[in-house]
Design an enzyme around this catalytic site. Sequence first.
Site, PDB file in Angstrom:
ATOM      1  N   GLY A 136      -4.421   5.160  -2.165  1.00 40.08           N
ATOM      2  CA  GLY A 136      -4.207   5.137  -3.614  1.00 40.08           C
ATOM      3  C   GLY A 136      -5.477   5.414  -4.399  1.00 40.08           C
ATOM      4  N   ASP A 153       2.520  -1.448  -6.516  1.00 39.17           N
ATOM      5  CA  ASP A 153       3.476  -2.260  -5.764  1.00 39.17           C
ATOM      6  C   ASP A 153       2.848  -2.534  -4.404  1.00 39.17           C
ATOM      7  OD1 ASP A 153       5.598  -3.456  -4.583  1.00 39.17           O
ATOM      8  OD2 ASP A 153       6.915  -1.714  -4.606  1.00 39.17           O
ATOM      9  N   PRO A 160      -7.130  -4.182   3.546  1.00 35.70           N
ATOM     10  CA  PRO A 160      -7.409  -3.047   2.671  1.00 35.70           C
ATOM     11  C   PRO A 160      -6.795  -3.206   1.267  1.00 35.70           C
ATOM     12  CG  PRO A 160      -6.073  -2.389   4.587  1.00 35.70           C
ATOM     13  CD  PRO A 160      -6.347  -3.849   4.722  1.00 35.70           C
TER      14      PRO A 160
HETATM   15  N1  SPD Z   1       3.968 -11.748  -0.655  1.00 36.18           N
HETATM   16  C1  SPD Z   1       4.710 -10.587  -0.949  1.00 36.18           C
HETATM   17  C2  SPD Z   1       4.060  -9.668  -1.922  1.00 36.18           C
HETATM   18  C3  SPD Z   1       4.679  -8.323  -1.801  1.00 36.18           C
HETATM   19  C4  SPD Z   1       4.660  -7.530  -3.028  1.00 36.18           C
HETATM   20  N2  SPD Z   1       5.108  -6.177  -2.795  1.00 36.18           N
HETATM   21  C5  SPD Z   1       6.314  -6.084  -2.096  1.00 36.18           C
HETATM   22  C6  SPD Z   1       6.772  -4.685  -1.884  1.00 36.18           C
HETATM   23  C7  SPD Z   1       8.164  -4.508  -2.335  1.00 36.18           C
HETATM   24  N3  SPD Z   1       8.367  -3.188  -2.797  1.00 36.18           N
END
Ligand code: SPD
Length: 277
Positions: A136, A153, A160
């Site tokens: 990213g 997200d 990392p």
């Molecule tokens: N502890 C879980 C944190 C996860 C956040 N991202 C989740 C990805 C879902 N698309």
Amino acid sequence: MWFIENYDDRASLGLKVKQKLHEEQSSFQKIEVYETEFFGNLLTLDGLVMLTEKDEFVYHEMITHMPLCTLENPEKVLVVGGGDGGAIREILKHSSVKEAILCEIDERVVRVCQKYFPGTSCELENGKVTLAFEDGFKFLGNYENYFDLIITDSSDPVGPGVALFKEDYFKLVKKALKPDGIMVSQSESPWYYEETMNSMTLAMSNVFKHVETYIALVTLYPSGFWTITAASDTHSLHNFNHKKSTEISKTCKYYNPELHKGSLALPNFVKNIVKNK
Ligand code: SPD
């Protein structure tokens, strides 16, 4: 058989599972999929819950529709991480969006989700979507003044992923955004990641004029009390388009205009952790 996620030896979550459907070590992380007794298929990365088929809608609706219903005419959206495709699925509900890029460092997450999470990954082959299997940080460096919305997200701030919670990353995001763009980032739980929430919102407020944390009740994330933080130089999530929000909410299981407002109300102990302005 039980899947157990251990929260740093402080607490744990147990999910009853029928069977393990998949396990691999990719170049970046251990990817596992379980069939659970009550939550459908479960994806874990390095042993941490990323989503289940049953509850993923909460997180994906909230990380997308809050900013998209605040922007008047969002056309270009970038998701950093999010290889399961849930955020992309929600973004494409907005007809104004012409281009959605998913920048996921680990192609294997996408391929595994296409096999085991068809309801989440269903829009990844849509003609408006570009898949970029890149870091990213490097990817963002190629863009200036381009995106209306950038969504981080990410998985949790370990390994990392840590870099995605720091000021240098937010500066890159700001450069890639249009001046009136919005960024949102998953910002963990105040019960288990107080320090991360504090430092990341401080870093965001060093870069953007407005920083706003809101709540999404994601049952299977640590404590179930999850937060997402938005930042912008021009927009406040309080000033959203009610009509658009009402229309989009007809396609949603969690998000609606009342919740849009309500999720921005923070308990005092959370206000004391985050450096919103
Ligand atoms: N502890 C879980 C944190 C996860 C956040 N991202 C989740 C990805 C879902 N698309």
